[in-house]
Design a protein around this motif. Structure first.
Motif, short mmCIF file in Angstrom:
data_model
loop_
_atom_site.label_atom_id
_atom_site.label_comp_id
_atom_site.label_asym_id
_atom_site.label_seq_id
_atom_site.Cartn_x
_atom_site.Cartn_y
_atom_site.Cartn_z
N ALA A 257 0.82 -1.22 0.00
CA ALA A 257 0.00 0.00 0.00
C ALA A 257 0.85 1.26 0.00
N GLY A 258 2.18 1.11 0.19
CA GLY A 258 3.05 2.28 0.21
C GLY A 258 2.71 3.21 1.37
N TRP A 259 2.40 4.46 1.04
CA TRP A 259 2.00 5.42 2.08
C TRP A 259 0.53 5.28 2.44
N GLY A 260 -0.20 4.45 1.69
CA GLY A 260 -1.63 4.24 1.92
C GLY A 260 -2.37 4.21 0.60
N VAL A 261 -3.41 3.38 0.52
CA VAL A 261 -4.14 3.25 -0.75
C VAL A 261 -4.87 4.54 -1.12
N GLU A 262 -5.07 5.42 -0.15
CA GLU A 262 -5.76 6.68 -0.43
C GLU A 262 -4.80 7.76 -0.91
N THR A 263 -3.50 7.44 -0.98
CA THR A 263 -2.50 8.41 -1.42
C THR A 263 -2.06 8.11 -2.85
N ASP A 264 -1.20 8.97 -3.40
CA ASP A 264 -0.66 8.70 -4.73
C ASP A 264 0.71 8.03 -4.65
N LYS A 265 1.06 7.55 -3.45
CA LYS A 265 2.31 6.83 -3.24
C LYS A 265 1.97 5.40 -2.81
N THR A 266 1.57 4.58 -3.77
CA THR A 266 1.11 3.23 -3.45
C THR A 266 1.37 2.29 -4.62
N ALA A 289 -7.30 7.68 -16.49
CA ALA A 289 -8.47 7.60 -17.38
C ALA A 289 -8.07 7.45 -18.84
N ASP A 290 -6.84 7.88 -19.19
CA ASP A 290 -6.36 7.76 -20.57
C ASP A 290 -5.59 6.47 -20.81
N GLY A 291 -5.53 5.60 -19.79
CA GLY A 291 -4.81 4.34 -19.94
C GLY A 291 -3.31 4.44 -19.74
N GLN A 292 -2.85 5.59 -19.22
CA GLN A 292 -1.42 5.75 -18.94
C GLN A 292 -1.09 5.16 -17.57
N VAL A 293 0.04 4.47 -17.49
CA VAL A 293 0.44 3.82 -16.24
C VAL A 293 0.65 4.85 -15.14
N ILE A 294 0.07 4.59 -13.98
CA ILE A 294 0.31 5.40 -12.79
C ILE A 294 1.54 4.84 -12.10
N GLU A 295 2.53 5.68 -11.86
CA GLU A 295 3.77 5.20 -11.25
C GLU A 295 3.51 4.72 -9.81
N PRO A 296 3.93 3.51 -9.49
CA PRO A 296 3.70 2.97 -8.15
C PRO A 296 4.77 3.41 -7.17
N HIS A 297 4.49 3.21 -5.91
CA HIS A 297 5.49 3.43 -4.86
C HIS A 297 5.39 2.33 -3.81
N SER A 298 6.56 1.80 -3.44
CA SER A 298 6.67 0.94 -2.26
C SER A 298 8.06 1.10 -1.70
N ILE A 299 8.18 0.99 -0.40
CA ILE A 299 9.50 0.98 0.23
C ILE A 299 10.29 -0.24 -0.22
N SER A 300 9.55 -1.24 -0.71
CA SER A 300 10.14 -2.49 -1.16
C SER A 300 10.28 -2.51 -2.67
N ALA A 301 11.52 -2.62 -3.16
CA ALA A 301 11.75 -2.57 -4.61
C ALA A 301 11.05 -3.70 -5.35
N GLY A 302 10.91 -4.86 -4.72
CA GLY A 302 10.29 -6.01 -5.37
C GLY A 302 8.79 -5.92 -5.51
N LEU A 303 8.15 -5.00 -4.79
CA LEU A 303 6.69 -4.84 -4.87
C LEU A 303 6.30 -3.56 -5.61
N ASP A 304 7.30 -2.84 -6.10
CA ASP A 304 7.11 -1.53 -6.73
C ASP A 304 6.75 -1.71 -8.20
N TYR A 305 5.57 -2.28 -8.46
CA TYR A 305 5.16 -2.63 -9.82
C TYR A 305 3.71 -2.24 -10.03
N PRO A 306 3.35 -1.62 -11.16
CA PRO A 306 1.98 -1.12 -11.35
C PRO A 306 0.99 -2.16 -11.86
N GLY A 307 1.44 -3.40 -12.01
CA GLY A 307 0.55 -4.46 -12.50
C GLY A 307 0.54 -5.65 -11.57
#
Length: 390
Positions: A257-266, A289-307
């Motif tokens: 969830a990164g900083w939280g699912v309600e944030t833009d850092k997740t 809404a345009d189908g562009q990937v939203i950049e993810p965030h996690s403190i963990s490099a292995g979970l930092d993936y948008p899919g």
């Protein structure tokens, strides 16, 4: 055939497939036409099982964590993938794929990596087999996973930085795919998770399924819960694989969830994502809404993936598995708890899985298996900084 396994067209329900550029068709067709026949051959199985036993160190133990069990009021078992050679489950897959690559006559291996464990595991098997190895890694991940970068280089791999986008796993995957398009004849791409075009999600799941196969042999009766962290989803799919048709076993995947699912850092894909195509597979992904990937965030490099792997998307939609999201802070707290209660420092990825224990309504008779997918050596710089251990 199980309704949770891939169908003949490479789909898990509505997810999966191979949405690839024309230049990649020869590579994918070669794999699709040969991987099952090679995997089922006696020659492949003999070498695969021998290397898992004598090189990787399998079977890994299923450890009853007594102090964690006492705290949470259940029987909590840890599947010790952290004890595999190279320190994580990733090597199960790279062993399988390097044998496959050899059978296909490939001399050059490429890979992508986030936390670095898959890169290390790929560099390891390339050294074992004497094959050229190039690992693509996001520039940001190269900085935060320096120990693993050093290991790859010591093993003889070339580490190429991905400098576009968020400079993390997604971008490393993009670079690896470009390389494969340009070098189709002699190159095999060892994808590190259950993502990408068919047959990769099925192929990687098969090689990782040794995890759940061993759990079934090691545990008396079925577990009530199997819990694993999920980025792309390979360790979770390996842990779930042989329990998919045992509907009484609750399967729980834990995202970042990164900083939280309600944030833009997740990086909580299954909490926030919608269906789309990412890295040549239809799954659930974080997009605008345009189908562009939203950049993810996690403190963990292995979970930092948008899919997410298409099999996990289907397990979520079909309600066969439950997916939860855990913040950076909760993962750090769980890592500290496991370290001090059991004397095991988990990888930051794995710490996310431990964090959900407090949210489950466990009974003393419940058998809970947590896939301890990796050890925390690679994350010590982050732990020192975030937990003030310096």
């Amino acid at each position: 055939m199980s309704k949770y396994q891939v169908d003949s067209n490479g789909f898990y329900g509505e997810f999966g497939g191979a949405f690839i550029p024309e230049l990649l068709y020869p590579n994918i067709e070669e794999l699709r036409d040969n991987y099952l026949e090679i995997e089922k051959s006696a020659e492949f199985q003999q070498e695969f099982k021998a290397l898992l036993k004598d090189y990787v160190g399998r079977p890994t133990p299923l450890f009853l964590a007594r102090r964690l069990s006492e705290k949470y009021g259940a029987q909590i078992y840890l599947k010790r993938e952290d004890l595999c050679h190279t320190g994580a489950h990733k090597v199960n897959n790279t062993i399988g794929q390097i044998i496959l690559a050899e059978k296909l006559g490939k001399k050059r291996i490429i890979a992508e990596t986030g936390a670095g464990q898959h890169g290390v595991a790929t560099a390891t098997v390339c050294a074992l087999k004497g094959l050229d190895c190039i690992v693509y890694m996001g520039e940001k991940d190269i900085e935060r996973q320096a120990p693993n970068v050093a290991r790859m280089k010591m093993l003889g791999a070339e580490v190429r930085p991905a400098t576009s986008g968020s400079k993390t796993l997604k971008d490393a995957t993009n670079e690896a795919m470009r390389d494969w398009i340009n070098n189709p004849e002699d190159t095999h791409y060892i994808i590190g998770s259950v993502v990408g075009p068919h047959p990769y999600p099925d192929m990687v799941a098969r090689y990782q399924s040794v995890i759940s196969e061993e759990i079934k042999n090691q545990l008396e009766g079925l577990p009530d819960y199997v819990i694993a962290c999920v980025g792309g989803g390979s360790n979770a799919m390996g842990a779930f694989y042989h329990f998919l048709d045992d509907e009484e076993v609750q399967l729980i995947g834990v995202e970042a969830a990164g900083w939280g699912v309600e944030t833009d850092k997740t990086a909580a894909t299954l909490s926030l994502g919608t269906p789309g195509v990412l890295h040549a597979s239809r799954s659930i992904m974080m997009q605008d809404a345009d189908g562009q990937v939203i950049e993810p965030h996690s403190i963990s490099a292995g979970l930092d993936y948008p899919g997410i792997g298409p099999a996990h998307a289907w397990l979520k939609v079909s309600q066969r598995a439950t997916y939860m999201a855990v913040t950076d802070q909760s993962a750090l707290e769980a890592a500290t708890e496991v370290s001090r209660l059991e004397g095991i420092i988990p990888a930051l990825e794995t710490a996310h899985a431990f964090s959900v224990l407090k949210d489950l309504n466990l009974k003393p008779t419940d058998k809970v298996v947590i896939n301890l997918s990796g050890r925390g050596d690679k994350d010590m710089d982050t732990y020192m900084k975030e937990l003030n251990l310096r």
